[in-house]
Design an enzyme around this catalytic site. Structure first.
Site, PDB file in Angstrom:
ATOM      1  N   ASP A  75     -13.302   1.538   7.654  1.00 13.74           N
ATOM      2  CA  ASP A  75     -12.749   1.308   6.322  1.00 13.74           C
ATOM      3  C   ASP A  75     -13.040  -0.113   5.853  1.00 13.74           C
ATOM      4  O   ASP A  75     -12.197  -0.755   5.234  1.00 13.74           O
ATOM      5  CB  ASP A  75     -11.245   1.587   6.296  1.00 13.74           C
ATOM      6  CG  ASP A  75     -10.694   1.718   4.868  1.00 13.74           C
ATOM      7  OD1 ASP A  75     -11.473   2.110   3.973  1.00 13.74           O
ATOM      8  OD2 ASP A  75      -9.506   1.430   4.655  1.00 13.74           O
ATOM      9  N   GLY A 133       0.835  -1.190   0.000  1.00 13.10           N
ATOM     10  CA  GLY A 133       0.000   0.000   0.000  1.00 13.10           C
ATOM     11  C   GLY A 133       0.865   1.233   0.000  1.00 13.10           C
ATOM     12  O   GLY A 133       2.103   1.153  -0.054  1.00 13.10           O
ATOM     13  N   GLY A 134       0.213   2.391   0.080  1.00 16.39           N
ATOM     14  CA  GLY A 134       0.964   3.640   0.050  1.00 16.39           C
ATOM     15  C   GLY A 134       1.843   3.834   1.261  1.00 16.39           C
ATOM     16  O   GLY A 134       2.863   4.514   1.203  1.00 16.39           O
ATOM     17  N   GLN A 174       4.534  -2.142   3.321  1.00 22.56           N
ATOM     18  CA  GLN A 174       4.588  -3.433   2.654  1.00 22.56           C
ATOM     19  C   GLN A 174       4.121  -4.491   3.644  1.00 22.56           C
ATOM     20  O   GLN A 174       4.332  -4.363   4.855  1.00 22.56           O
ATOM     21  CB  GLN A 174       6.031  -3.724   2.226  1.00 22.56           C
ATOM     22  CG  GLN A 174       6.230  -5.027   1.491  1.00 22.56           C
ATOM     23  CD  GLN A 174       5.783  -4.927   0.041  1.00 22.56           C
ATOM     24  OE1 GLN A 174       6.129  -3.989  -0.661  1.00 22.56           O
ATOM     25  NE2 GLN A 174       4.998  -5.890  -0.387  1.00 22.56           N
ATOM     26  N   VAL A 175       3.481  -5.539   3.131  1.00 14.47           N
ATOM     27  CA  VAL A 175       3.073  -6.665   3.972  1.00 14.47           C
ATOM     28  C   VAL A 175       3.797  -7.909   3.488  1.00 14.47           C
ATOM     29  O   VAL A 175       3.803  -8.216   2.293  1.00 14.47           O
ATOM     30  CB  VAL A 175       1.551  -6.885   3.928  1.00 14.47           C
ATOM     31  CG1 VAL A 175       1.160  -8.016   4.874  1.00 14.47           C
ATOM     32  CG2 VAL A 175       0.821  -5.605   4.313  1.00 14.47           C
TER      33      VAL A 175
END
Length: 418
Positions: free
Chosen positions: A142, A30-31, A34-35
């Protein structure tokens, strides 16, 4: 059909170990970070979320620390559990339970919308999960298809990075900045109203169920400003095209423009149960059918970590960003701020880990849920141990981890056109 494993190998700039977790590959981006797929000292898989060095500042650390504190308070069978975290590390990180399954966005993109019966089962399950969160004084804020993982033991909700305490007026965002995903965001949240109420999650759940049943969100637009206009304009009704007739009344209520016109979560569960029972089933049977329909026929993680001959799984390693897929022909969901000058923000999402094509048990067959790896002991969720401290185990290089990393590298090389 063999599963497509959405895991990319580590790059030159990626860490190989954090807080005792050996990192094996990338599973999301994502912005903000990191995963990674990680492995604990005892061999348990984990989704390890790491904030990018380029965005680590005092505000980011504060938001990340807030996410960790919120995750510590959340419990429930449908919530991916926090395992450990260190928001004060040089590279702030947290580890959550690894759910071996596609997220709802990728599942619908790959297999099409869910039947009405299974959508109702998903609705009852997620509404019950959100009610548990609300009883703990929290709002998710969200919920979206990419934040619903379809695991071997049923759906689980992830990514509480935007969660706030119910009725709280405290915010870490700048004034007039809206954070979230516009396509699933209720009008009051898009308008920046505070305090928010549990009705925001009811609306978002309605958007998720509409997507599950039809393949599209309530509103679609070519640019984010037009999307916000559609969401906030009471004269623009949500697009319910493609939704099964038996779900339209429920979805219309959940997506009502005014919060007070939406049903509460207990009513959502009751109405989903009524839809299921009208088809001659108990809700538990429908939930088993949902799990059987979305679960993989084999255990991908076991295959990846297996030590044996080179007859392992057919892995499709995907280079580059691994953000959750959108439905075919649709643009990825933006996470953004509303109005002119609004900021776009996307937290790293532990994205759609690995999942196969739908198993042999279809929506008209009962099947018991498949087994899954148990999370680590809840005692690890204290976040009290810090990476680099004397209590941490030294970095490992287990035989299983080395084999997994080698397979990922080989698959990546085989799929790269050079």
């Amino acid at each position: 059909m063999r599963p497509h494993v959405h895991i990319a190998p580590l790059g030159p700039g990626d860490p190989t170990e954090l807080g005792g977790y050996e990192l094996l590959g990338r599973i999301g981006q994502g912005g903000m970070g990191q995963v990674y797929l990680g492995e604990s000292p005892g061999g348990e898989p984990a989704a390890v979320k790491v904030i990018k060095p380029s965005v680590v500042d005092s505000e980011t650390r504060m938001r990340f620390a807030q996410e960790v504190e919120i995750l510590k308070t959340i419990w429930g069978a449908r919530i991916a559990a926090l395992l450990d975290a260190d928001p004060e590390a040089e590279r702030p990180w947290l580890a959550t339970e690894y759910v071996e399954g596609l997220d709802l966005s990728r599942h619908v993109a790959a297999h099409g919308p869910l039947p009405a019966l299974l959508t109702a089962a998903l609705g009852a399950t997620l509404a019950e999960a959100l009610a548990t969160v609300h009883r703990q004084g929290l709002l998710h804020r969200d919920l979206k298809p990419a934040n619903v993982l379809l695991g071997p033991n049923g759906p689980k909700v992830i990514d509480f990075g935007l969660a706030v305490f119910a009725e709280s007026t405290v915010s870490l965002t700048a004034p007039h900045t809206v954070v979230g995903t516009p396509s699933c965001m209720p009008p009051e949240q898009a308008n920046g109203e505070r305090p928010l109420t549990p009705a925001v999650d009811v609306y978002a759940l309605g958007a998720v169920l509409l997507f599950a049943a039809s393949g599209h969100p309530p509103y679609r637009a070519d640019n984010i400003h037009l999307l916000f206009h559609q969401v906030t304009d009471p004269a623009v009704a949500p697009d319910l095209s493609g939704a099964p007739d038996e779900l339209v009344t429920l979805l219309t209520g959940m997506l009502a423009h005014r919060p007070q016109d939406r049903p509460d979560l207990a009513e959502v569960v009751r109405r989903c149960r009524a839809l299921i029972e009208a088809q001659g089933l108990k809700v538990a049977q429908a939930r088993r059918r949902l799990t059987a329909y979305t679960a993989a026929p084999t255990h991908i993680l076991d295959d990846l970590l297996a030590v044996g001959p080179a007859s392992g799984p057919h892995v499709r390693a995907e280079p580059g960003p691994l953000a959750s897929s959108s439905p075919a022909g649709a643009a990825p969901e933006p996470s953004a701020g509303a109005g002119a000058g609004a900021r776009a923000r996307t937290d790293a999402t532990p994205a759609s880990d690995a999942r196969a094509e739908a198993g042999p048990a279809g929506p008209d067959q009962d099947a018991a849920p498949a087994r899954t790896a148990a999370p680590l002991s809840p005692g690890r969720a204290s976040g009290g141990q810090r990476s680099g401290g004397s209590d941490r185990p030294s970095p490992r290089s287990s035989a299983q981890a080395r084999i997994t990393a080698r397979r990922l590298r080989e698959a990546y090389a085989a799929s790269t056109p050079f």
